[in-house]
Motif scaffolding. Structure first.
Motif, PDB file in Angstrom:
ATOM      1  N   GLU A  12       9.494 -24.563 -51.252  1.00  0.00           N
ATOM      2  CA  GLU A  12       9.076 -25.711 -50.413  1.00  0.00           C
ATOM      3  C   GLU A  12       9.054 -27.004 -51.235  1.00  0.00           C
ATOM      4  N   ASN A  13       8.535 -26.938 -52.450  1.00  0.00           N
ATOM      5  CA  ASN A  13       8.451 -28.138 -53.293  1.00  0.00           C
ATOM      6  C   ASN A  13       9.836 -28.657 -53.682  1.00  0.00           C
ATOM      7  N   VAL A  14      10.728 -27.716 -54.021  1.00  0.00           N
ATOM      8  CA  VAL A  14      12.084 -28.118 -54.408  1.00  0.00           C
ATOM      9  C   VAL A  14      12.802 -28.769 -53.224  1.00  0.00           C
ATOM     10  N   LYS A  15      12.657 -28.176 -52.056  1.00  0.00           N
ATOM     11  CA  LYS A  15      13.298 -28.740 -50.858  1.00  0.00           C
ATOM     12  C   LYS A  15      12.792 -30.158 -50.591  1.00  0.00           C
ATOM     13  N   ARG A  16      11.484 -30.352 -50.703  1.00  0.00           N
ATOM     14  CA  ARG A  16      10.894 -31.679 -50.457  1.00  0.00           C
ATOM     15  C   ARG A  16      11.323 -32.670 -51.537  1.00  0.00           C
ATOM     16  N   MET A  17      11.380 -32.213 -52.801  1.00  0.00           N
ATOM     17  CA  MET A  17      11.826 -33.095 -53.886  1.00  0.00           C
ATOM     18  C   MET A  17      13.271 -33.526 -53.681  1.00  0.00           C
ATOM     19  N   ASP A  18      14.131 -32.605 -53.241  1.00  0.00           N
ATOM     20  CA  ASP A  18      15.534 -32.943 -52.984  1.00  0.00           C
ATOM     21  C   ASP A  18      15.645 -34.041 -51.934  1.00  0.00           C
ATOM     22  N   GLU A  19      14.845 -33.930 -50.868  1.00  0.00           N
ATOM     23  CA  GLU A  19      14.869 -34.940 -49.800  1.00  0.00           C
ATOM     24  C   GLU A  19      14.423 -36.304 -50.328  1.00  0.00           C
ATOM     25  N   LEU A  20      13.315 -36.299 -51.079  1.00  0.00           N
ATOM     26  CA  LEU A  20      12.777 -37.560 -51.588  1.00  0.00           C
ATOM     27  C   LEU A  20      13.712 -38.183 -52.637  1.00  0.00           C
ATOM     28  N   LEU A  21      14.332 -37.359 -53.479  1.00  0.00           N
ATOM     29  CA  LEU A  21      15.263 -37.884 -54.490  1.00  0.00           C
ATOM     30  C   LEU A  21      16.498 -38.501 -53.839  1.00  0.00           C
ATOM     31  N   GLU A  22      16.943 -37.887 -52.732  1.00  0.00           N
ATOM     32  CA  GLU A  22      18.099 -38.438 -52.017  1.00  0.00           C
ATOM     33  C   GLU A  22      17.758 -39.823 -51.469  1.00  0.00           C
ATOM     34  N   ASN A  23      16.580 -39.977 -50.915  1.00  0.00           N
ATOM     35  CA  ASN A  23      16.143 -41.286 -50.412  1.00  0.00           C
ATOM     36  C   ASN A  23      15.936 -42.278 -51.565  1.00  0.00           C
ATOM     37  N   TYR A  24      15.483 -41.748 -52.702  1.00  0.00           N
ATOM     38  CA  TYR A  24      15.274 -42.604 -53.875  1.00  0.00           C
ATOM     39  C   TYR A  24      16.608 -43.193 -54.337  1.00  0.00           C
ATOM     40  N   ARG A  25      17.638 -42.361 -54.342  1.00  0.00           N
ATOM     41  CA  ARG A  25      18.970 -42.836 -54.761  1.00  0.00           C
ATOM     42  C   ARG A  25      19.457 -43.949 -53.840  1.00  0.00           C
ATOM     43  N   ARG A  26      19.086 -43.868 -52.555  1.00  0.00           N
ATOM     44  CA  ARG A  26      19.518 -44.883 -51.577  1.00  0.00           C
ATOM     45  C   ARG A  26      18.564 -46.082 -51.538  1.00  0.00           C
ATOM     46  N   HIS A  27      17.568 -46.054 -52.418  1.00  0.00           N
ATOM     47  CA  HIS A  27      16.551 -47.121 -52.456  1.00  0.00           C
ATOM     48  C   HIS A  27      15.810 -47.221 -51.123  1.00  0.00           C
ATOM     49  N   GLU A  28      15.571 -46.070 -50.511  1.00  0.00           N
ATOM     50  CA  GLU A  28      14.896 -46.031 -49.203  1.00  0.00           C
ATOM     51  C   GLU A  28      13.539 -45.337 -49.292  1.00  0.00           C
TER      52      GLU A  28
END
Length: 287
Positions: free
Chosen positions: A210-226
């Protein structure tokens, strides 16, 4: 009637065993047996009720899953509760009988944790104040082996213990039943420890996933500056938690060395965790 004869002080083990054999031989044996036993346990004669409780416990030992399924229904549990309840037979049942009934129900909550109705019935007795504290089971208490037993039960994998237990449970000597009880208690302790290990492994691997899945989502948004400031804080908390999960996985791996399937699950979870932590460091910490 012979097995519960109140005029006889000692248990008639030969007769009790014949009763168990008849229960196993008859398709409707467990249902009929429990009706008869409920009637005897509710007897105003203390000796008859106590003998009936011994027969009941011996049936639990010897009559298998069909018997366990019937005894775990409210239809039978309510008959036992009537012996304790002041609204029914509790006003004239002897303290010895009520104490024994309480021990029986409590021991089933230990041996059959998967039977929700037994757990509910016992908790209701405590909530109503009929049972004030958990009884301490005596050494010579006849306890059933847990059923259904977990896969890879120690009784399944240790042939010597299994044969010894079968021999002790068939004996009519009280000292053999005491030895069987001690053996069962030691084995159930080992199985509870094994079950706790499995539970820790399942919960930790689930949390990693669960933590890895959530981190992946947040990191993807981080890359987009969102990523909002609140989500950035969440991401940092997740990273810190994931770092703490790594030593937990190492400890679980050391416990599961003998179980190839479990070890493979742990190593896969560790790979996923390492990947997510690496990505965090690459994307966030480097900035």
């Amino acid at each position: 009637d012979e097995a519960t004869d109140p005029s006889v002080s000692e248990e008639n083990w030969e007769c009790i065993q014949r009763f168990c054999d008849q229960v196993n031989a008859d398709t409707e044996g467990p249902l009929f047996a429990l009706r008869l036993l409920a009637h005897k346990i509710q007897s105003p004669q203390e000796g008859e009720a106590l003998h009936a409780l011994t027969v009941l416990e011996t049936c639990v030992n010897n009559c298998g899953d069909r018997f366990h399924s019937e005894m775990a229904k409210f239809r039978f549990l309510n008959e036992l509760i009537k012996v304790l309840s002041p609204k029914y037979y509790g006003i004239w049942s002897s303290e010895k009988v009520k104490s024994r009934v309480t021990e029986v129900i409590f021991s089933w909550t230990v041996w059959f944790p998967q039977e929700v109705k037994i757990q509910d019935a016992y908790q209701m007795l405590k909530k109503q104040g009929i049972v004030k504290e958990d009884p301490k089971l005596p050494e010579d208490k006849i306890l059933p082996p847990p059923s259904p037993r977990p896969q890879n039960s120690i009784f399944d994998t240790d042939e010597e213990k299994s044969k010894l237990l079968a021999r002790l449970l068939k004996s009519s000597h009280p000292e053999d039943l005491q030895a069987a009880n001690r053996l069962i208690q030691s084995v159930i302790k080992e199985e509870q420890e094994k079950s706790a290990q499995v539970s820790r492994r399942v919960n930790t691997i689930s949390e990693v996933s669960e933590n890895v899945k959530r981190m992946d989502e947040l990191l993807e948004n981080y890359r987009r500056h969102e990523l909002s400031p609140a989500d950035q804080e969440t991401l940092q908390v997740l990273f810190q938690r994931c770092e703490k999960l790594r030593p937990l996985l190492f400890r679980l791996a050391s416990e599961a060395v003998a179980d190839e399937e479990a070890l493979a699950e742990i190593l896969q979870a560790n790979d996923e965790l390492s990947r997510a932590l690496g990505q965090y460091r690459q994307v966030v910490a480097s900035q």
